[in-house]
Scaffold this motif. Sequence first.
Motif, PDB file in Angstrom:
ATOM      1  N   THR A 182       0.841  -1.195   0.000  1.00  0.00           N
ATOM      2  CA  THR A 182       0.000   0.000   0.000  1.00  0.00           C
ATOM      3  C   THR A 182       0.875   1.243   0.000  1.00  0.00           C
ATOM      4  O   THR A 182       0.572   2.233  -0.681  1.00  0.00           O
ATOM      5  CB  THR A 182      -0.921   0.004   1.230  1.00  0.00           C
ATOM      6  N   SER A 183       1.965   1.182   0.752  1.00  0.00           N
ATOM      7  CA  SER A 183       2.937   2.274   0.778  1.00  0.00           C
ATOM      8  C   SER A 183       4.268   1.709   1.251  1.00  0.00           C
ATOM      9  O   SER A 183       4.361   0.562   1.687  1.00  0.00           O
ATOM     10  CB  SER A 183       2.470   3.406   1.695  1.00  0.00           C
ATOM     11  N   GLY A 184       5.311   2.546   1.166  1.00  0.00           N
ATOM     12  CA  GLY A 184       6.638   2.090   1.534  1.00  0.00           C
ATOM     13  C   GLY A 184       7.327   1.404   0.371  1.00  0.00           C
ATOM     14  O   GLY A 184       6.762   1.261  -0.717  1.00  0.00           O
ATOM     15  N   THR A 185       8.556   0.980   0.594  1.00  0.00           N
ATOM     16  CA  THR A 185       9.348   0.341  -0.452  1.00  0.00           C
ATOM     17  C   THR A 185       9.992  -0.932   0.065  1.00  0.00           C
ATOM     18  O   THR A 185      10.185  -1.108   1.277  1.00  0.00           O
ATOM     19  CB  THR A 185      10.455   1.281  -0.957  1.00  0.00           C
ATOM     20  N   ALA A 186      10.337  -1.813  -0.875  1.00  0.00           N
ATOM     21  CA  ALA A 186      11.051  -3.045  -0.533  1.00  0.00           C
ATOM     22  C   ALA A 186      11.945  -3.431  -1.700  1.00  0.00           C
ATOM     23  O   ALA A 186      11.547  -3.325  -2.865  1.00  0.00           O
ATOM     24  CB  ALA A 186      10.078  -4.170  -0.211  1.00  0.00           C
ATOM     25  N   GLU A 187      13.150  -3.888  -1.380  1.00  0.00           N
ATOM     26  CA  GLU A 187      14.080  -4.407  -2.368  1.00  0.00           C
ATOM     27  C   GLU A 187      14.516  -5.801  -1.954  1.00  0.00           C
ATOM     28  O   GLU A 187      14.762  -6.062  -0.770  1.00  0.00           O
ATOM     29  CB  GLU A 187      15.316  -3.507  -2.485  1.00  0.00           C
ATOM     30  N   VAL A 188      14.599  -6.697  -2.930  1.00  0.00           N
ATOM     31  CA  VAL A 188      15.097  -8.052  -2.708  1.00  0.00           C
ATOM     32  C   VAL A 188      16.179  -8.318  -3.743  1.00  0.00           C
ATOM     33  O   VAL A 188      15.951  -8.136  -4.947  1.00  0.00           O
ATOM     34  CB  VAL A 188      13.970  -9.092  -2.824  1.00  0.00           C
ATOM     35  N   ALA A 189      17.351  -8.710  -3.274  1.00  0.00           N
ATOM     36  CA  ALA A 189      18.490  -8.961  -4.156  1.00  0.00           C
ATOM     37  C   ALA A 189      18.787  -7.753  -5.041  1.00  0.00           C
ATOM     38  O   ALA A 189      19.173  -7.884  -6.201  1.00  0.00           O
ATOM     39  CB  ALA A 189      18.256 -10.204  -5.001  1.00  0.00           C
ATOM     40  N   GLY A 190      18.585  -6.554  -4.485  1.00  0.00           N
ATOM     41  CA  GLY A 190      18.891  -5.333  -5.206  1.00  0.00           C
ATOM     42  C   GLY A 190      17.821  -4.857  -6.156  1.00  0.00           C
ATOM     43  O   GLY A 190      18.014  -3.863  -6.867  1.00  0.00           O
ATOM     44  N   HIS A 191      16.655  -5.517  -6.175  1.00  0.00           N
ATOM     45  CA  HIS A 191      15.585  -5.172  -7.112  1.00  0.00           C
ATOM     46  C   HIS A 191      14.337  -4.729  -6.360  1.00  0.00           C
ATOM     47  O   HIS A 191      13.948  -5.347  -5.364  1.00  0.00           O
ATOM     48  CB  HIS A 191      15.246  -6.373  -8.002  1.00  0.00           C
ATOM     49  N   ASP A 192      13.707  -3.685  -6.865  1.00  0.00           N
ATOM     50  CA  ASP A 192      12.469  -3.187  -6.281  1.00  0.00           C
ATOM     51  C   ASP A 192      11.327  -4.157  -6.552  1.00  0.00           C
ATOM     52  O   ASP A 192      11.136  -4.597  -7.704  1.00  0.00           O
ATOM     53  CB  ASP A 192      12.137  -1.809  -6.861  1.00  0.00           C
ATOM     54  N   VAL A 193      10.556  -4.490  -5.508  1.00  0.00           N
ATOM     55  CA  VAL A 193       9.526  -5.521  -5.646  1.00  0.00           C
ATOM     56  C   VAL A 193       8.336  -5.069  -6.492  1.00  0.00           C
ATOM     57  O   VAL A 193       7.548  -5.908  -6.944  1.00  0.00           O
ATOM     58  CB  VAL A 193       9.022  -6.012  -4.274  1.00  0.00           C
ATOM     59  N   VAL A 194       8.208  -3.776  -6.726  1.00  0.00           N
ATOM     60  CA  VAL A 194       7.113  -3.269  -7.559  1.00  0.00           C
ATOM     61  C   VAL A 194       7.584  -3.022  -8.982  1.00  0.00           C
ATOM     62  O   VAL A 194       6.975  -3.479  -9.948  1.00  0.00           O
ATOM     63  CB  VAL A 194       6.515  -1.976  -6.957  1.00  0.00           C
ATOM     64  N   ARG A 195       8.703  -2.310  -9.136  1.00  0.00           N
ATOM     65  CA  ARG A 195       9.163  -1.926 -10.469  1.00  0.00           C
ATOM     66  C   ARG A 195       9.925  -3.029 -11.188  1.00  0.00           C
ATOM     67  O   ARG A 195      10.002  -3.038 -12.417  1.00  0.00           O
ATOM     68  CB  ARG A 195      10.046  -0.687 -10.379  1.00  0.00           C
ATOM     69  N   GLU A 196      10.495  -3.978 -10.417  1.00  0.00           N
ATOM     70  CA  GLU A 196      11.344  -5.013 -11.031  1.00  0.00           C
ATOM     71  C   GLU A 196      10.897  -6.403 -10.588  1.00  0.00           C
ATOM     72  O   GLU A 196      11.694  -7.213 -10.120  1.00  0.00           O
ATOM     73  CB  GLU A 196      12.800  -4.770 -10.641  1.00  0.00           C
ATOM     74  N   ARG A 197       9.636  -6.671 -10.768  1.00  0.00           N
ATOM     75  CA  ARG A 197       9.068  -7.940 -10.300  1.00  0.00           C
ATOM     76  C   ARG A 197       9.754  -9.143 -10.934  1.00  0.00           C
ATOM     77  O   ARG A 197      10.063 -10.125 -10.255  1.00  0.00           O
ATOM     78  CB  ARG A 197       7.569  -7.984 -10.600  1.00  0.00           C
ATOM     79  N   ALA A 198       9.994  -9.096 -12.233  1.00  0.00           N
ATOM     80  CA  ALA A 198      10.590 -10.241 -12.912  1.00  0.00           C
ATOM     81  C   ALA A 198      11.993 -10.522 -12.385  1.00  0.00           C
ATOM     82  O   ALA A 198      12.378 -11.690 -12.177  1.00  0.00           O
ATOM     83  CB  ALA A 198      10.627  -9.997 -14.422  1.00  0.00           C
ATOM     84  N   ALA A 199      12.774  -9.477 -12.152  1.00  0.00           N
ATOM     85  CA  ALA A 199      14.128  -9.660 -11.642  1.00  0.00           C
ATOM     86  C   ALA A 199      14.103 -10.240 -10.231  1.00  0.00           C
ATOM     87  O   ALA A 199      14.930 -11.096  -9.880  1.00  0.00           O
ATOM     88  CB  ALA A 199      14.871  -8.328 -11.654  1.00  0.00           C
ATOM     89  N   VAL A 200      13.154  -9.781  -9.402  1.00  0.00           N
ATOM     90  CA  VAL A 200      13.020 -10.351  -8.063  1.00  0.00           C
ATOM     91  C   VAL A 200      12.704 -11.834  -8.147  1.00  0.00           C
ATOM     92  O   VAL A 200      13.312 -12.667  -7.470  1.00  0.00           O
ATOM     93  CB  VAL A 200      11.925  -9.610  -7.259  1.00  0.00           C
ATOM     94  N   ARG A 201      11.764 -12.193  -9.002  1.00  0.00           N
ATOM     95  CA  ARG A 201      11.336 -13.588  -9.100  1.00  0.00           C
ATOM     96  C   ARG A 201      12.447 -14.494  -9.607  1.00  0.00           C
ATOM     97  O   ARG A 201      12.507 -15.674  -9.253  1.00  0.00           O
ATOM     98  CB  ARG A 201      10.099 -13.681 -10.002  1.00  0.00           C
ATOM     99  N   ARG A 202      13.333 -13.959 -10.450  1.00  0.00           N
ATOM    100  CA  ARG A 202      14.469 -14.762 -10.913  1.00  0.00           C
ATOM    101  C   ARG A 202      15.476 -15.000  -9.791  1.00  0.00           C
ATOM    102  O   ARG A 202      16.289 -15.919  -9.867  1.00  0.00           O
ATOM    103  CB  ARG A 202      15.164 -14.071 -12.089  1.00  0.00           C
TER     104      ARG A 202
END
Length: 348
Positions: free
Chosen positions: A71-91
């Motif tokens: 809803t708000s805030g940000t999160a990064e996993v393995a250096g990738h934004d979970v909203v803008r870079e969903r495919a990279a996170v999933r890889r």
Amino acid sequence: MTENLRTSVSSGPVIRTVGLTRHYTRNKSTVEAVRGLDLEVAPGELVAFLGPNGAGKSTTLRMLTTLIAPTSGTAEVAGHDVVRERAAVRRSIGFVGQGNAAAHQQRGRDELMAQARAHGLPRSVARTRVDELLAAFDLADHADRPVSTLSGGQRRRLDVAIGLVQEPPVLFLDEPSTGLDPQHRANLAEQVQRLNREHGTTIVLTTHYLEEADALAGRVIVIDHGQVIADDSAPRLKSALGDLVVLGFGDAGHAVAAAERADRWSGAHVTVTDAEVRIRAAGGRELAPGLVADLAIAGTPAQRVEVVGPTLDDVFLDLTGRSLRDGGAADQMSTDQTEQGDTEGAAA
């Protein structure tokens, strides 16, 4: 590619959230499932999210694995934004959710093989990896049966095997041992620890099993009502709370006298019920013999002495006034169902 990913995130947190928040609407009311979560997880950590039903554990994992958006805030996993870079996170991740991952009419071996090939493993490597997982999770004799014919425990073990097939650098496990018997739960713990120890896999898991969090995780994050209320290693969380010393006496008068003497302990929390005194204090195990001897000299000898080390449930009870084993409060109990419905709607 996996090694490059591990190197690229080694200089900073592999998971970072800032003000991560997720709200739901239920019956025209807003449910704050996760509220302003700030979190950093370093590469190679094994972290357990602990809390009752509806605390926000699963919602947090669903945001970190891109299944639902914050809803708000940000999160990064393995250096990738979970909203803008969903495919990279999933890889970059593996994920074992609470639902069944395998198609019901697919054979277990075929499902594992398809997952391995989808993650880019060469056919020969994939075949070897599938055989390893089938053996590790006691599924070799059932591998050629349709998933729909497997028992609940067998399907859960297959779910976990699917999540581990590519040995991802970041692994999320949502209640992975639910439905498993003690033997297979211990086997799962062994597999998780091996991944973390031998491959440096960063692992985040949610669990209701206090013993599992205690034994597995180097770090325990306790969540309640969508907020982090404690974050430390299990031994330090328990040590800060202290041991429980229980003293039984012949009458209430002796119990009151004992409680007055026990109050001299620095930081001790003392309660009296009839002829029993309960003392919660850091280092209680070491202090108890001296107190018992002092009481005997004073003419109020204890007839019964018991010292119990703290558990994570005791920690949660001290923090919130309720037990983890009791589950969430009434207004939180249906949050998991709301979360699941929202996830399914987004996937559709």
